[in-house]
Write a protein that holds these residues in place. Structure first.
Motif, PDB file in Angstrom:
ATOM      1  N   SER A   1       0.847  -1.200   0.000  1.00  0.00           N
ATOM      2  CA  SER A   1       0.000   0.000   0.000  1.00  0.00           C
ATOM      3  C   SER A   1       0.884   1.252   0.000  1.00  0.00           C
ATOM      4  O   SER A   1       2.091   1.179   0.264  1.00  0.00           O
ATOM      5  CB  SER A   1      -0.901   0.007   1.240  1.00  0.00           C
ATOM      6  OG  SER A   1      -0.122   0.286   2.402  1.00  0.00           O
ATOM      7  N   ARG A   2       0.274   2.386  -0.291  1.00  0.00           N
ATOM      8  CA  ARG A   2       1.045   3.647  -0.260  1.00  0.00           C
ATOM      9  C   ARG A   2       1.599   3.915   1.143  1.00  0.00           C
ATOM     10  O   ARG A   2       2.728   4.378   1.276  1.00  0.00           O
ATOM     11  CB  ARG A   2       0.189   4.811  -0.726  1.00  0.00           C
ATOM     12  CG  ARG A   2      -0.039   4.803  -2.208  1.00  0.00           C
ATOM     13  CD  ARG A   2      -0.877   5.975  -2.643  1.00  0.00           C
ATOM     14  NE  ARG A   2      -1.075   5.881  -4.076  1.00  0.00           N
ATOM     15  CZ  ARG A   2      -0.857   6.881  -4.904  1.00  0.00           C
ATOM     16  NH1 ARG A   2      -0.469   8.042  -4.456  1.00  0.00           N
ATOM     17  NH2 ARG A   2      -1.054   6.708  -6.195  1.00  0.00           N
ATOM     18  N   ASP A   3       0.819   3.626   2.181  1.00  0.00           N
ATOM     19  CA  ASP A   3       1.306   3.813   3.549  1.00  0.00           C
ATOM     20  C   ASP A   3       2.486   2.889   3.840  1.00  0.00           C
ATOM     21  O   ASP A   3       3.484   3.302   4.438  1.00  0.00           O
ATOM     22  CB  ASP A   3       0.192   3.571   4.577  1.00  0.00           C
ATOM     23  CG  ASP A   3      -0.834   4.694   4.596  1.00  0.00           C
ATOM     24  OD1 ASP A   3      -0.515   5.817   4.144  1.00  0.00           O
ATOM     25  OD2 ASP A   3      -1.962   4.448   5.074  1.00  0.00           O
ATOM     26  N   GLN A   4       2.377   1.642   3.408  1.00  0.00           N
ATOM     27  CA  GLN A   4       3.491   0.706   3.596  1.00  0.00           C
ATOM     28  C   GLN A   4       4.714   1.164   2.798  1.00  0.00           C
ATOM     29  O   GLN A   4       5.842   1.054   3.282  1.00  0.00           O
ATOM     30  CB  GLN A   4       3.082  -0.701   3.163  1.00  0.00           C
ATOM     31  CG  GLN A   4       2.065  -1.355   4.079  1.00  0.00           C
ATOM     32  CD  GLN A   4       1.508  -2.633   3.497  1.00  0.00           C
ATOM     33  OE1 GLN A   4       1.265  -2.731   2.289  1.00  0.00           O
ATOM     34  NE2 GLN A   4       1.285  -3.626   4.361  1.00  0.00           N
TER      35      GLN A   4
ATOM     36  N   ARG B   1       5.534   4.216   2.094  1.00  0.00           N
ATOM     37  CA  ARG B   1       6.158   5.333   2.825  1.00  0.00           C
ATOM     38  C   ARG B   1       7.034   4.807   3.965  1.00  0.00           C
ATOM     39  O   ARG B   1       8.148   5.289   4.173  1.00  0.00           O
ATOM     40  CB  ARG B   1       5.093   6.291   3.363  1.00  0.00           C
ATOM     41  CG  ARG B   1       4.632   7.324   2.362  1.00  0.00           C
ATOM     42  CD  ARG B   1       3.765   8.396   3.026  1.00  0.00           C
ATOM     43  NE  ARG B   1       2.396   7.967   3.210  1.00  0.00           N
ATOM     44  CZ  ARG B   1       1.470   7.955   2.259  1.00  0.00           C
ATOM     45  NH1 ARG B   1       1.765   8.359   1.051  1.00  0.00           N
ATOM     46  NH2 ARG B   1       0.253   7.552   2.520  1.00  0.00           N
TER      47      ARG B   1
END
Length: 148
Positions: free
Chosen positions: A127-130, A132
């Protein structure tokens, strides 16, 4: 001294997934463009360098892959017309590797294949959060290792 189970699992997972991912990206680039991932990496480094040229040592330092066989790699870049060697006018003992227009064209042609592979085999699972978090972790590791 031993790693925690979590650190050991993360380390082993990183090693295996990075090796497998590089192998798949290399296979894709060879099949579609007759170019190894190592050649692709060298073309990327040269394309991003000031004036699209790097000293041999700087190219070796910039490569993601092992620097062993750098002379053979540059020989191949020259043979394929992707780069040429030049004597550095500021230091006649130093050699510059210069990206050619053909090398830039080959990189631009191979780039979509590479991006599709990274998207399919990496980004689709993160995911985008992961991403980051991973970027922060790897930035810390790279800063520590680049400084040593």
């Amino acid at each position: 001294m031993s790693l925690s189970r979590e650190h050991d699992a993360a380390w082993r997972g990183f090693l295996r997934s990075s090796a497998l991912l590089l192998r798949v990206l290399d296979t894709d680039l060879r099949a579609a463009h007759g170019m190894s991932h190592r050649t692709y990496d060298a073309l990327v480094q040269l394309s991003e360098a000031p004036d699209q040229r790097l000293h041999m040592k700087a190219l070796a330092d910039a490569l993601v892959h092992s620097t062993s066989g750098l002379t053979r790699l540059v020989d191949g870049l020259e043979r394929d017309g992707y780069a040429r060697r030049e004597v550095d006018p500021a230091n006649r003992r130093a050699t510059l590797v210069v990206l050619t227009p053909e090398g830039l064209a080959a990189l631009e042609n191979a780039w979509p294949t590479h991006v599709r592979g990274v998207e399919r085999h990496f980004a689709a699972h993160v995911s985008r959060d992961q991403a980051r978090v991973l970027a922060e972790v790897f930035a810390k590791i790279n800063t520590d290792l680049d400084g040593s």
